[in-house]
Design a protein around this motif. Structure first.
Motif, PDB file in Angstrom:
ATOM      1  N   GLY A 148    -108.152  11.064-128.233  1.00 12.32           N
ATOM      2  CA  GLY A 148    -108.660  10.170-127.194  1.00 12.32           C
ATOM      3  C   GLY A 148    -107.961  10.572-125.936  1.00 12.32           C
ATOM      4  N   THR A 149    -108.480  10.304-124.601  1.00 13.63           N
ATOM      5  CA  THR A 149    -107.861  10.728-123.465  1.00 13.63           C
ATOM      6  C   THR A 149    -107.995   9.580-122.532  1.00 13.63           C
ATOM      7  N   PRO A 150    -107.007   9.477-121.651  1.00 14.12           N
ATOM      8  CA  PRO A 150    -107.036   8.396-120.696  1.00 14.12           C
ATOM      9  C   PRO A 150    -108.205   8.098-119.717  1.00 14.12           C
ATOM     10  N   LEU A 151    -108.855   7.027-120.059  1.00 15.39           N
ATOM     11  CA  LEU A 151    -110.157   6.999-118.945  1.00 15.39           C
ATOM     12  C   LEU A 151    -111.239   7.965-119.090  1.00 15.39           C
ATOM     13  N   ASN A 152    -111.184   8.588-120.497  1.00 16.16           N
ATOM     14  CA  ASN A 152    -112.206   9.680-120.713  1.00 16.16           C
ATOM     15  C   ASN A 152    -112.138  10.900-119.888  1.00 16.16           C
ATOM     16  N   ILE A 153    -111.233  11.033-119.387  1.00 17.46           N
ATOM     17  CA  ILE A 153    -111.130  12.523-118.451  1.00 17.46           C
ATOM     18  C   ILE A 153    -110.848  13.669-119.387  1.00 17.46           C
ATOM     19  N   GLU A 154    -111.717  14.506-118.920  1.00 17.55           N
ATOM     20  CA  GLU A 154    -111.772  16.186-119.764  1.00 17.55           C
ATOM     21  C   GLU A 154    -110.348  16.648-119.968  1.00 17.55           C
ATOM     22  N   LEU A 165     -99.893  12.953-117.911  1.00 20.09           N
ATOM     23  CA  LEU A 165     -98.274  12.598-117.348  1.00 20.09           C
ATOM     24  C   LEU A 165     -98.389  11.253-117.072  1.00 20.09           C
ATOM     25  N   GLY A 166     -99.429  10.591-116.185  1.00 27.44           N
ATOM     26  CA  GLY A 166     -99.621   9.395-115.675  1.00 27.44           C
ATOM     27  C   GLY A 166     -99.464   8.363-116.778  1.00 27.44           C
ATOM     28  N   ALA A 167    -100.272   8.483-117.739  1.00 30.67           N
ATOM     29  CA  ALA A 167    -100.693   7.384-118.913  1.00 30.67           C
ATOM     30  C   ALA A 167     -99.540   7.631-119.619  1.00 30.67           C
ATOM     31  N   THR A 168     -98.563   8.670-119.944  1.00 25.12           N
ATOM     32  CA  THR A 168     -97.485   8.587-120.871  1.00 25.12           C
ATOM     33  C   THR A 168     -96.488   7.719-120.097  1.00 25.12           C
ATOM     34  N   PHE A 339    -108.373   6.037-126.626  1.00 24.00           N
ATOM     35  CA  PHE A 339    -107.258   5.966-126.032  1.00 24.00           C
ATOM     36  C   PHE A 339    -106.689   4.597-126.163  1.00 24.00           C
ATOM     37  N   TYR A 340    -107.644   3.592-125.471  1.00 24.21           N
ATOM     38  CA  TYR A 340    -107.119   2.061-125.068  1.00 24.21           C
ATOM     39  C   TYR A 340    -106.454   1.591-126.465  1.00 24.21           C
ATOM     40  N   ILE A 345    -102.915  -0.397-126.861  1.00 26.08           N
ATOM     41  CA  ILE A 345    -102.508  -1.432-127.572  1.00 26.08           C
ATOM     42  C   ILE A 345    -101.444  -1.224-128.726  1.00 26.08           C
ATOM     43  N   PHE A 346    -101.222  -0.468-129.338  1.00 27.64           N
ATOM     44  CA  PHE A 346    -100.260   0.099-130.130  1.00 27.64           C
ATOM     45  C   PHE A 346     -98.920  -0.015-129.452  1.00 27.64           C
ATOM     46  N   PHE A 347     -98.951   0.738-128.263  1.00 26.15           N
ATOM     47  CA  PHE A 347     -97.402   0.775-127.484  1.00 26.15           C
ATOM     48  C   PHE A 347     -97.087  -0.704-127.352  1.00 26.15           C
ATOM     49  N   TRP A 348     -98.160  -1.356-126.552  1.00 27.76           N
ATOM     50  CA  TRP A 348     -97.699  -2.942-126.096  1.00 27.76           C
ATOM     51  C   TRP A 348     -97.247  -3.859-127.081  1.00 27.76           C
ATOM     52  N   ALA A 349     -97.957  -3.798-128.341  1.00 24.84           N
ATOM     53  CA  ALA A 349     -97.515  -4.489-129.514  1.00 24.84           C
ATOM     54  C   ALA A 349     -96.373  -4.013-130.145  1.00 24.84           C
ATOM     55  N   TRP A 350     -95.962  -2.769-130.058  1.00 26.16           N
ATOM     56  CA  TRP A 350     -94.581  -2.309-130.408  1.00 26.16           C
ATOM     57  C   TRP A 350     -93.452  -2.481-129.611  1.00 26.16           C
TER      58      TRP A 350
END
Length: 538
Positions: A148-154, A165-168, A339-340, A345-350
């Motif tokens: 998966g990619t953030p916001l489905n960016i190619e 880098l921004g999503a990380t 991605f979402y 969601i995994f990171f937020w729960a973690w």
């Protein structure tokens, strides 16, 4: 408000925090364990039932964990994301509001640790293993469309690099540290300013009063123990996977399940020694060593990976973080499901499942700081350091993948090897890879050590001097749970680890949201006392 009303309000607030709970009560059983409330027994039994059941029925346990993770992600994704946004806004408000001048421990309190030692312990406990594991794997995974990619960016484009880098940074910046800050400040304030036990239930005293010492409080603390245990197990499992991968990469030692379990056993033994030595003789020493080693590795990667490229990557990371923060924070109309749900969601729960552990540990080492200093340090300083770290490691990984250099050019084959595959294309590979393995192992020890002290405090009703045998018990259980999750997951061990964190993170979201309300009430009360009756304040 006239003088009579002010006096009445002050007396009401002062009486509100009077409690008959006897913090020093003891009930030591023949095994040397402090069993004065049900939290120890109930949480221990629930964890042991999970361990035994998973070992007896591994396939069913793995299926149940996976199904639970999917259901939680699909049903409560909006709750995780919205709560994370609220925590950030709440913390930023604490920095600028007048309550920011309140000092943890009272007006005359002084810090127990230097700024450097304080930050080293905070950072090592907060996300040390995670940064080592994901700093290369995560941004390269986004860039190469691994999962998966953030916001489905190619993938594979300049826009993909910025988004990666921004999503990380979105996953490792303000949001997780805001979660830690809420729990840490709540615990520190009610323990050191109001004299309540250092345990999660105490943070609900403004809402529940003396009822926190009853069934409501037992449920809150039990949830905190379970969340902490599975959040820690996730991190310890990731650390074992990465250390085993590094040993295979460097020395040709098989990095399979047996090696991972062996690493958990060895590190748990070292953590036991550190637990026995306590914070000053254990966690503090190891954290300072780790900070120095991490800084050395960071400087090397910054220079060896081309310093000009590093500076460019910092600019890209900062601008992309600002650009993508709001779109990634929006839970409505998302189309990037993989991605979402698979990442965010995994990171937020973690982070939420880690928050009782990290928050309580930060609280124990933060007496003497003002609310403003505390929140600024916990929220902003780690975010800045993480920007630098991710720009160096993640930026170098993406640059290698983009240029077709090394194994990363083909994407992520094994997330636990990504860091070593990036280091392979820099000078002194053997030295830096060995240093990385040592770093992971020490982060492993400090996480297990800190987590044992925290769970021990929760299950003993807030004591910081509970029996040594009890701290040993919890350090052993942490290693056992991590090993069981790895074994149950088999080839899909990473998914099993993630499912454990997500499952225990869900109920604690509600706990944290209510904690914000309780903390706001408590700080407001303290502000009134400081203004009209400073002798009644902490």
């Amino acid at each position: 408000m006239n003088d009579d009303k002010i006096e009445t309000k002050v007396e009401e607030i002062a009486q509100r925090y009077e409690t008959d709970y006897e913090i020093g009560q003891q009930n030591i059983n023949p095994l040397g364990l402090d069993l004065h409330n049900p939290v120890f027994v109930v949480s221990s039994l629930l964890i042991l039932v999970f361990v035994v059941g998973s070992l007896i029925f591994p396939e069913q346990a793995n299926e149940a964990l996976g199904a639970t993770r999917v259901w939680i992600g699909d049903t409560f994704d909006w709750l995780f994301l919205s709560a994370g946004n609220l925590f950030v806004l709440f913390c930023l408000a604490l920095i600028v509001l007048p309550v920011g001048s309140i000092r943890i421990g009272g007006a005359d309190a002084t810090p127990d640790y230097s700024v450097l030692s304080w930050f080293a312990m905070l950072f090592a406990a907060g996300m040390g293993i995670g940064l080592m594991f994901w700093s290369v794997a995560e941004p390269v995974a986004y860039f190469t469309e691994w999962f998966g990619t953030p916001l489905n960016i190619e993938g594979g484009t300049e826009e993909a690099k910025a988004a990666a880098l921004g999503a990380t940074m979105y996953h490792w910046g303000l949001h997780p540290w805001a979660i830690y800050a809420v729990v840490g400040l709540s615990l520190a304030f009610f323990a050191y300013n109001k004299g309540l036990p250092l345990t999660i239930r105490s943070t609900f005293y403004p809402l529940l009063g003396d009822r926190v010492w009853g069934p409501f409080g037992h449920v809150i603390d039990t949830l905190a123990v379970l969340a902490t245990m599975f959040g820690l197990a996730t991190s310890l499992g990731l650390g074992a996977q990465q250390a085993a991968g590094g040993l295979e990469f460097l020395f040709g030692i098989d990095g399979g399940l047996n090696t991972q379990i062996a690493i958990i056993v060895v590190v748990t033994v070292i953590a036991l020694i550190s637990v026995i030595r306590g914070i000053d003789g254990g966690v503090k020493v190891l954290s300072n060593i780790n900070l120095s080693m991490a800084l050395l590795l960071l400087i090397f990667v910054m220079i060896a990976g081309a310093f000009v490229a590093f500076l460019s990557n910092i600019g890209t990371t900062v601008s992309a973080y600002a650009q993508y923060m709001l779109p990634l924070s929006n839970p409505v109309g998302r189309e990037d499901d993989t991605f979402y749900h698979g990442w965010t969601i995994f990171f937020w729960a973690w982070w939420i499942s880690w928050s009782p552990f990290v928050g309580m540990f930060i609280a124990r080492i933060s007496r003497g700081r003002t609310v403003r200093q505390f929140v600024t340090a916990v929220l902003l300083v780690p975010t800045v350091v993480t920007i630098i770290w991710m720009s160096a490691f993640g930026g170098s990984g993406i640059d290698q993948a983009s240029a077709g250099i090394g194994a990363l050019a083909d994407g992520i084959s094994d997330s636990s090897l990504a860091l070593f595959q990036m280091l392979e294309n820099l000078p002194f590979t053997a030295i830096t890879s060995f240093l990385a393995i040592v770093l992971v192992l020490i982060f492993f020890v400090t996480s297990s050590d800190s987590g044992s002290l925290v769970i021990d405090s929760i299950t003993s009703g807030g004591k910081t001097d509970s029996p040594q045998s009890q701290r040993i018990f919890w350090a052993t259980i942490e290693g056992l749970v991590a090993g069981v999750l790895l074994a149950v997951g088999g080839v899909a061990a990473l998914q099993a680890l993630q499912a454990g964190a997500v499952s225990t993170g869900l109920p604690f979201v509600v706990v944290l949201l209510l904690m914000c309300v309780s903390l706001a009430i408590g700080l407001h009360h303290e502000r009134i006392l400081l203004k009209f009756a400073p002798d009644k304040a902490a």
